[in-house]
Design an enzyme around this catalytic site. Sequence first.
Site, PDB file in Angstrom:
ATOM      1  N   CYS A 177       0.693   3.983   2.894  1.00 34.50           N
ATOM      2  CA  CYS A 177       1.298   3.124   4.256  1.00 34.50           C
ATOM      3  C   CYS A 177       2.725   3.277   4.100  1.00 34.50           C
ATOM      4  CB  CYS A 177       0.862   1.687   4.094  1.00 34.50           C
ATOM      5  SG  CYS A 177      -0.944   1.443   4.020  1.00 34.50           S
ATOM      6  N   CYS A 189       0.926  -1.223  -0.004  1.00 34.43           N
ATOM      7  CA  CYS A 189      -0.087   0.033   0.073  1.00 34.43           C
ATOM      8  C   CYS A 189       0.810   1.444   0.158  1.00 34.43           C
ATOM      9  CB  CYS A 189      -0.983  -0.021   1.150  1.00 34.43           C
ATOM     10  SG  CYS A 189      -1.462   1.743   1.877  1.00 34.43           S
TER      11      CYS A 189
END
Lengths: 105, 322
Positions: free
Chosen positions: A31, A28
């Site tokens: 992230c 991600c």
Amino acid sequence: MRFTEENFQQEVENSKGVVLVDFFAEWCGPCKMMGPVIEDLERDNKTKENLKIGKLNVDESRSVAEKYKIMGIPTTILFKDGKPVGQTVGYQTKEQLQELINQHL
Amino acid sequence: MYDTIIIGAGPAGMTAAIYASRREMKTLIVGREIGGQVVWASEIENYPGFKSINNFDLIGKMQEQVQSLGVEIKNDEVKKIEKTAEGRFAVYTSKDKYETKTIIIAMGLAPRRLAIPGETELSGKGVSYCANCDGPLFRNKTVAVVGGGNAALDAAEILSKIAAKVLLVHRSQEFKAFETVVDEVKARPNVEIFLNSEIKEIVGREKVEKIKIKNSQTDEIREEAVDGVFIEIGRIASTDLVADLVERDARNQILVDEKCQTNAEGIFAAGDVTQVEFKQITIACGQATIAALAAYQYLQLKQGKAAKMVLDRSVNHSAPRV
């Protein structure tokens, strides 16, 4: 610190005080950008005794992610005395997370 | 007092910072998200010098270059900009105030929202704007994808490999995406396509439970149980911050001239946030170069200096002085 399926109950749910958990995954993008923010926060708050800050990999600790219904990452959940009291979804700046922590400390 | 404050930390903001600092302008970047929209990309294959580069590697390299030039990057959101005396500006974040002589707006674009009931409330609880980020959390679940362009079709394609079922909801009859992707998605057995259809409401208490889909030709409303809704209906300029300061077009993009100047003296803009037709990293970098040099020229002129020779040192170092 690093939270996992194995230590989550002890370190978060049964813990007195405030715990900030960053739910993330390797795949991600946002992230990854949050990673250094969390590390900075950990450093800034190192001396506070009743506060823990750390990350949980949703792939490795799927049961925890499911329990807290994580459906978008990065999600951070702030626990106080083991109960979720605050949550953010999406990239957050250090200032935003520090404010969330300060509200509950 | 800064010579310039750059709002946005994507490729445009980083490039502007490189050029401004090389002109010895006192420069600050304030950016909500380091890397901007590049964070949402994956491999980048159209940035010269790299046949293929991972998005984070590119962001990292840009950031390193900017910081090595001594420019500070504040990872924060600008909340307010005020004109102060003598054409100067005050830039406010939630806690800090900075003063500057010029501003370069490089805020990029943000995902467009559907603006329907349930969308905001269930954001992060099944409503997502990033199939790459959140897709894997929906393994063996049912998800809806909204949109008809490349982003939507790509999302449907990715999700069809993860989720049990994908409902693709598009408001018109034809997809706008490339034919190859459309054909690929149509061939997936677990994708159901709803054309001429719009989602009117996302329903759920703690998480997304169902959606209401309205067919615009029959006016029929169908309820479908889903666990997630991926909204891929394009990106918009989110420029309300500067609404009172600069002129914008109907899509809230900032209008700039060939020197990347806005209609407000001392305010420049570059990259996807401007009316430029093609939203590309290289174009953002090019515009940012212009914006930074134009800001420099503007400051020189204000100080009464001739500003004919606005050349970057990278091309000027061996040129004879006239």
